[in-house]
Scaffold this motif. Structure first.
Motif, PDB file in Angstrom:
ATOM      1  N   ARG A 221       0.834  -1.200   0.000  1.00 21.47           N
ATOM      2  CA  ARG A 221       0.000   0.000   0.000  1.00 21.47           C
ATOM      3  C   ARG A 221       0.869   1.251   0.000  1.00 21.47           C
ATOM      4  NH1 ARG A 221      -5.551  -0.393   2.141  1.00 21.47           N
ATOM      5  NH2 ARG A 221      -5.227   1.810   2.655  1.00 21.47           N
ATOM      6  N   ASP A 222       0.483   2.234  -0.803  1.00 23.72           N
ATOM      7  CA  ASP A 222       1.277   3.459  -0.873  1.00 23.72           C
ATOM      8  C   ASP A 222       1.332   4.185   0.471  1.00 23.72           C
ATOM      9  OD1 ASP A 222      -1.401   4.186  -0.960  1.00 23.72           O
ATOM     10  OD2 ASP A 222      -1.196   5.571  -2.651  1.00 23.72           O
ATOM     11  N   ASP A 223       0.290   4.069   1.287  1.00 27.12           N
ATOM     12  CA  ASP A 223       0.292   4.755   2.575  1.00 27.12           C
ATOM     13  C   ASP A 223       1.121   4.035   3.635  1.00 27.12           C
ATOM     14  OD1 ASP A 223      -1.478   2.651   2.684  1.00 27.12           O
ATOM     15  OD2 ASP A 223      -3.055   3.734   3.741  1.00 27.12           O
ATOM     16  N   LYS A 224       1.707   2.882   3.283  1.00 31.07           N
ATOM     17  CA  LYS A 224       2.559   2.141   4.220  1.00 31.07           C
ATOM     18  C   LYS A 224       4.030   2.133   3.797  1.00 31.07           C
ATOM     19  CE  LYS A 224      -1.022   0.634   6.644  1.00 31.07           C
ATOM     20  NZ  LYS A 224      -1.278   1.092   8.028  1.00 31.07           N
ATOM     21  N   LEU A 225       4.315   2.547   2.576  1.00 25.20           N
ATOM     22  CA  LEU A 225       5.669   2.413   2.028  1.00 25.20           C
ATOM     23  C   LEU A 225       6.733   3.109   2.865  1.00 25.20           C
ATOM     24  CD1 LEU A 225       5.252   2.868  -1.829  1.00 25.20           C
ATOM     25  CD2 LEU A 225       6.012   0.808  -0.645  1.00 25.20           C
ATOM     26  N   ARG A 226       6.402   4.289   3.368  1.00 20.00           N
ATOM     27  CA  ARG A 226       7.424   5.085   4.054  1.00 20.00           C
ATOM     28  C   ARG A 226       7.396   4.934   5.573  1.00 20.00           C
ATOM     29  NH1 ARG A 226       6.526  10.945   1.388  1.00 20.00           N
ATOM     30  NH2 ARG A 226       4.370  10.446   1.992  1.00 20.00           N
ATOM     31  N   THR A 227       6.429   4.167   6.082  1.00 19.36           N
ATOM     32  CA  THR A 227       6.291   4.061   7.539  1.00 19.36           C
ATOM     33  C   THR A 227       6.459   2.641   8.058  1.00 19.36           C
ATOM     34  OG1 THR A 227       3.883   3.868   7.322  1.00 19.36           O
ATOM     35  CG2 THR A 227       4.790   6.084   7.652  1.00 19.36           C
ATOM     36  N   SER A 228       6.115   1.641   7.245  1.00 19.55           N
ATOM     37  CA  SER A 228       6.179   0.251   7.704  1.00 19.55           C
ATOM     38  C   SER A 228       7.584  -0.316   7.528  1.00 19.55           C
ATOM     39  CB  SER A 228       5.181  -0.605   6.909  1.00 19.55           C
ATOM     40  OG  SER A 228       5.402  -1.980   7.150  1.00 19.55           O
ATOM     41  N   SER A 229       8.096  -0.942   8.570  1.00 19.57           N
ATOM     42  CA  SER A 229       9.429  -1.559   8.484  1.00 19.57           C
ATOM     43  C   SER A 229       9.447  -2.698   7.474  1.00 19.57           C
ATOM     44  CB  SER A 229       9.857  -2.072   9.859  1.00 19.57           C
ATOM     45  OG  SER A 229       8.938  -3.040  10.348  1.00 19.57           O
ATOM     46  N   PHE A 230       8.280  -3.255   7.157  1.00 19.89           N
ATOM     47  CA  PHE A 230       8.202  -4.346   6.192  1.00 19.89           C
ATOM     48  C   PHE A 230       8.511  -3.851   4.785  1.00 19.89           C
ATOM     49  CE2 PHE A 230       5.865  -7.528   3.600  1.00 19.89           C
ATOM     50  CZ  PHE A 230       6.438  -8.683   4.121  1.00 19.89           C
ATOM     51  N   TRP A 231       8.184  -2.584   4.483  1.00 16.58           N
ATOM     52  CA  TRP A 231       8.333  -2.043   3.137  1.00 16.58           C
ATOM     53  C   TRP A 231       9.406  -0.972   2.997  1.00 16.58           C
ATOM     54  CZ3 TRP A 231       5.951  -5.232   0.212  1.00 16.58           C
ATOM     55  CH2 TRP A 231       4.702  -5.764   0.549  1.00 16.58           C
ATOM     56  N   LYS A 232       9.693  -0.240   4.047  1.00 13.80           N
ATOM     57  CA  LYS A 232      10.449   1.007   3.932  1.00 13.80           C
ATOM     58  C   LYS A 232      11.802   0.846   3.253  1.00 13.80           C
ATOM     59  CE  LYS A 232      11.952   5.067   6.529  1.00 13.80           C
ATOM     60  NZ  LYS A 232      11.976   5.719   7.868  1.00 13.80           N
ATOM     61  N   ASN A 233      12.615  -0.098   3.698  1.00 11.25           N
ATOM     62  CA  ASN A 233      13.953  -0.243   3.106  1.00 11.25           C
ATOM     63  C   ASN A 233      13.885  -0.589   1.627  1.00 11.25           C
ATOM     64  OD1 ASN A 233      15.221   0.371   5.498  1.00 11.25           O
ATOM     65  ND2 ASN A 233      15.650  -1.752   6.062  1.00 11.25           N
ATOM     66  N   SER A 234      12.927  -1.427   1.247  1.00 10.09           N
ATOM     67  CA  SER A 234      12.794  -1.782  -0.160  1.00 10.09           C
ATOM     68  C   SER A 234      12.376  -0.577  -0.988  1.00 10.09           C
ATOM     69  CB  SER A 234      11.790  -2.927  -0.330  1.00 10.09           C
ATOM     70  OG  SER A 234      12.266  -4.103   0.285  1.00 10.09           O
ATOM     71  N   PHE A 235      11.467   0.238  -0.463  1.00 12.53           N
ATOM     72  CA  PHE A 235      11.054   1.432  -1.186  1.00 12.53           C
ATOM     73  C   PHE A 235      12.221   2.405  -1.349  1.00 12.53           C
ATOM     74  CE2 PHE A 235       9.445   5.860  -0.831  1.00 12.53           C
ATOM     75  CZ  PHE A 235       8.967   5.959  -2.136  1.00 12.53           C
ATOM     76  N   VAL A 236      13.003   2.558  -0.317  1.00 15.06           N
ATOM     77  CA  VAL A 236      14.126   3.500  -0.370  1.00 15.06           C
ATOM     78  C   VAL A 236      15.238   2.983  -1.273  1.00 15.06           C
ATOM     79  CG1 VAL A 236      15.955   4.567   1.019  1.00 15.06           C
ATOM     80  CG2 VAL A 236      13.614   4.518   1.879  1.00 15.06           C
ATOM     81  N   GLU A 237      15.531   1.683  -1.214  1.00 15.10           N
ATOM     82  CA  GLU A 237      16.729   1.149  -1.853  1.00 15.10           C
ATOM     83  C   GLU A 237      16.490   0.236  -3.050  1.00 15.10           C
ATOM     84  OE1 GLU A 237      18.794  -0.895   1.228  1.00 15.10           O
ATOM     85  OE2 GLU A 237      18.917   0.877   2.538  1.00 15.10           O
ATOM     86  N   ARG A 238      15.277  -0.358  -3.192  1.00 15.53           N
ATOM     87  CA  ARG A 238      15.094  -1.414  -4.192  1.00 15.53           C
ATOM     88  C   ARG A 238      13.749  -1.270  -4.916  1.00 15.53           C
ATOM     89  NH1 ARG A 238      17.135  -3.727   0.295  1.00 15.53           N
ATOM     90  NH2 ARG A 238      15.047  -4.366   0.954  1.00 15.53           N
ATOM     91  N   ARG A 239      13.589  -0.189  -5.622  1.00 21.32           N
ATOM     92  CA  ARG A 239      12.376  -0.044  -6.436  1.00 21.32           C
ATOM     93  C   ARG A 239      12.579  -0.741  -7.779  1.00 21.32           C
ATOM     94  NH1 ARG A 239      13.082   4.989  -4.029  1.00 21.32           N
ATOM     95  NH2 ARG A 239      14.041   5.861  -5.900  1.00 21.32           N
ATOM     96  N   CYS A 240      11.485  -1.161  -8.389  1.00 19.79           N
ATOM     97  CA  CYS A 240      11.572  -1.875  -9.661  1.00 19.79           C
ATOM     98  C   CYS A 240      10.371  -1.555 -10.531  1.00 19.79           C
ATOM     99  CB  CYS A 240      11.674  -3.388  -9.441  1.00 19.79           C
ATOM    100  SG  CYS A 240      10.210  -4.131  -8.673  1.00 19.79           S
ATOM    101  N   LEU A 241      10.479  -1.901 -11.802  1.00 22.15           N
ATOM    102  CA  LEU A 241       9.372  -1.838 -12.743  1.00 22.15           C
ATOM    103  C   LEU A 241       8.823  -3.242 -12.934  1.00 22.15           C
ATOM    104  CD1 LEU A 241      11.063   0.391 -15.482  1.00 22.15           C
ATOM    105  CD2 LEU A 241       9.545   1.152 -13.640  1.00 22.15           C
ATOM    106  N   ILE A 242       7.524  -3.379 -12.928  1.00 22.44           N
ATOM    107  CA  ILE A 242       6.875  -4.670 -13.144  1.00 22.44           C
ATOM    108  C   ILE A 242       6.152  -4.620 -14.489  1.00 22.44           C
ATOM    109  CG2 ILE A 242       5.191  -6.326 -12.277  1.00 22.44           C
ATOM    110  CD1 ILE A 242       5.642  -5.219  -9.475  1.00 22.44           C
ATOM    111  N   PRO A 243       6.687  -5.292 -15.517  1.00 25.89           N
ATOM    112  CA  PRO A 243       6.033  -5.278 -16.826  1.00 25.89           C
ATOM    113  C   PRO A 243       4.685  -5.992 -16.767  1.00 25.89           C
ATOM    114  CG  PRO A 243       8.296  -6.071 -16.982  1.00 25.89           C
ATOM    115  CD  PRO A 243       7.936  -6.051 -15.529  1.00 25.89           C
TER     116      PRO A 243
END
Length: 225
Positions: free
Chosen positions: A84-106
């Motif tokens: 969820r976009d509202d969890k990307l920057r606050t949840s420890s489950f997502w935050k590091n991946s959002f900051v360091e490992r974004r990707c494109l999904i074809p």
């Protein structure tokens, strides 16, 4: 939420669309994927440390280990395939991946189910000249190493980012839809700082989308093949 999508693009077309050199493509002779479910094979485009784009097959869903409430022993993990976009920057489950490992999904379409017993499967895509014009979803990825199904496995896992639905999708799923990126935003999503990348997560215009097909039992977008 999205638990089903398709990617029927040939590998060569993906390399060209997402500017991936042949030597950085690990998909091999991958076949079209008219139905990708959680825990299934999901091609993504990411970046090496030097900024080189690569294309790999991943496990769709971040692995969330679980233990039995009765025995305390490990059981089959969950695959968390929507971020969820509202969890990307606050949840420890997502935050590091959002900051360091974004990707494109074809993708060439995604599906949302409406109702139950029986459900109506509605396949959405973007407008264009082709039968199933390709597009990219905003995604994140991370590595997993550990027990999976009773054996040790090492995986690259991915999850797509979801946002609030536009008016086309809202009638089928009133809460969430995958975040579709405009082509001019691909580079910024991959390389930009977290603040600028987060601004790219927004409703894709409904007038630039189309419903490819809708009906009971349509768990595969074979119309794209």
């Amino acid at each position: 939420m999205c638990n089903l999508y398709s990617n029927t693009m040939p590998v060569g077309a993906m390399r060209q669309l997402f500017a991936v050199e042949p030597g950085s493509d690990d998909l091999g002779n991958a076949q079209p994927l008219p139905a990708i479910f959680p825990k299934g094979t999901a091609p993504i485009i990411g970046l090496d440390a030097d900024g080189t784009r690569w294309m790999k097959n991943t496990h769709w869903g971040f692995v969330l280990p679980q233990v039995s409430k009765k025995t305390g022993k490990p059981i089959q993990p969950k695959a968390v395939n929507n971020a969820r976009d509202d969890k990307l920057r606050t949840s420890s489950f997502w935050k590091n991946s959002f900051v360091e490992r974004r990707c494109l999904i074809p993708a060439t379409s995604f599906c949302e189910a409406k109702g139950r017993n029986p459900a109506t499967y509605v396949w959405f895509g973007v407008k264009g000249d082709d039968a199933r014009p390709p597009f990219a979803l905003a995604g994140v990825w991370r590595a997993f190493a550990g027990n999976y199904g009773g054996e040790f496995r090492e995986l690259i896992t991915s999850s797509m980012v979801t946002t609030t639905p536009n008016e086309l999708v809202r009638d089928t799923h009133p809460d969430r839809m995958p975040a579709i990126l405009h082509p001019e935003d691909y580079e910024e999503w991959l390389t930009g700082d977290p603040k600028s990348a987060f601004l790219l997560i927004r409703q894709f215009p409904a007038d630039e989308m189309v419903i490819h097909q809708s009906g009971e039992g349509l768990k595969s977008d074979k119309g794209g093949l």
